[in-house]
Design a protein around this motif. Structure first.
Motif, short mmCIF file in Angstrom:
data_model
loop_
_atom_site.label_atom_id
_atom_site.label_comp_id
_atom_site.label_asym_id
_atom_site.label_seq_id
_atom_site.Cartn_x
_atom_site.Cartn_y
_atom_site.Cartn_z
N PRO A 1 25.23 -23.98 -4.34
CA PRO A 1 25.19 -22.71 -3.85
C PRO A 1 24.52 -21.96 -5.10
N GLU A 2 24.45 -22.34 -6.34
CA GLU A 2 24.05 -21.85 -7.40
C GLU A 2 22.19 -21.66 -7.24
N LEU A 3 21.75 -22.43 -6.42
CA LEU A 3 20.39 -21.97 -6.04
C LEU A 3 19.93 -20.90 -5.19
N ARG A 4 21.23 -20.38 -4.29
CA ARG A 4 20.90 -19.57 -3.14
C ARG A 4 20.33 -18.20 -3.56
N SER A 5 20.85 -17.53 -4.58
CA SER A 5 20.28 -16.46 -5.09
C SER A 5 18.71 -16.47 -5.57
N GLU A 6 18.33 -17.65 -5.98
CA GLU A 6 17.12 -17.97 -6.65
C GLU A 6 15.91 -18.36 -5.40
N ASP B 1 18.28 -11.12 0.30
CA ASP B 1 19.33 -10.77 0.86
C ASP B 1 19.34 -10.78 2.34
N ASP B 2 18.38 -11.27 2.99
CA ASP B 2 18.43 -11.38 4.46
C ASP B 2 18.29 -12.85 4.77
N ASP B 3 18.62 -13.54 3.76
CA ASP B 3 18.61 -15.09 3.84
C ASP B 3 17.21 -15.76 4.28
#
Length: 92
Positions: free
Chosen positions: A40-45, A49-51
């Protein structure tokens, strides 16, 4: 299925190769979701915000961009396929 990660994405995860639990017949989107669920640490990279994939992130499926050469997230995977995730790369 194995993902190859490059540059800061590999640094974030702590490895250049990440295996996710999806099999042949899974889609590119399912493999991406499995990667982001496992890390999950990759998600924001990787996602905005709209996935959706961030504009600067590049993905490859067997050397081709699945959003150009395939069916995007619905691109079907087969045994032995190569998946890769790249941040922006610059050179000089």
């Amino acid at each position: 299925m194995e993902w190859k990660l490059f540059a800061n994405l590999a640094e974030t995860v702590g490895d250049k190769h990440v295996t996710v639990d999806v099999g042949p017949g899974a889609t590119f989107g399912e493999a991406l979701d499995a990667l982001l669920d496992a890390h999950p640490e990759l998600r924001s990279e990787v996602l905005n915000d709209d996935d959706e994939l961030r504009d600067h992130i590049r993905v490859l499926h067997n050397g081709d961009n699945p959003f150009v050469e395939g069916d995007g997230r619905e691109t079907e995977l087969a045994e032995g396929d190569e998946l890769a995730l790249f941040p922006p790369v610059s050179g000089g």
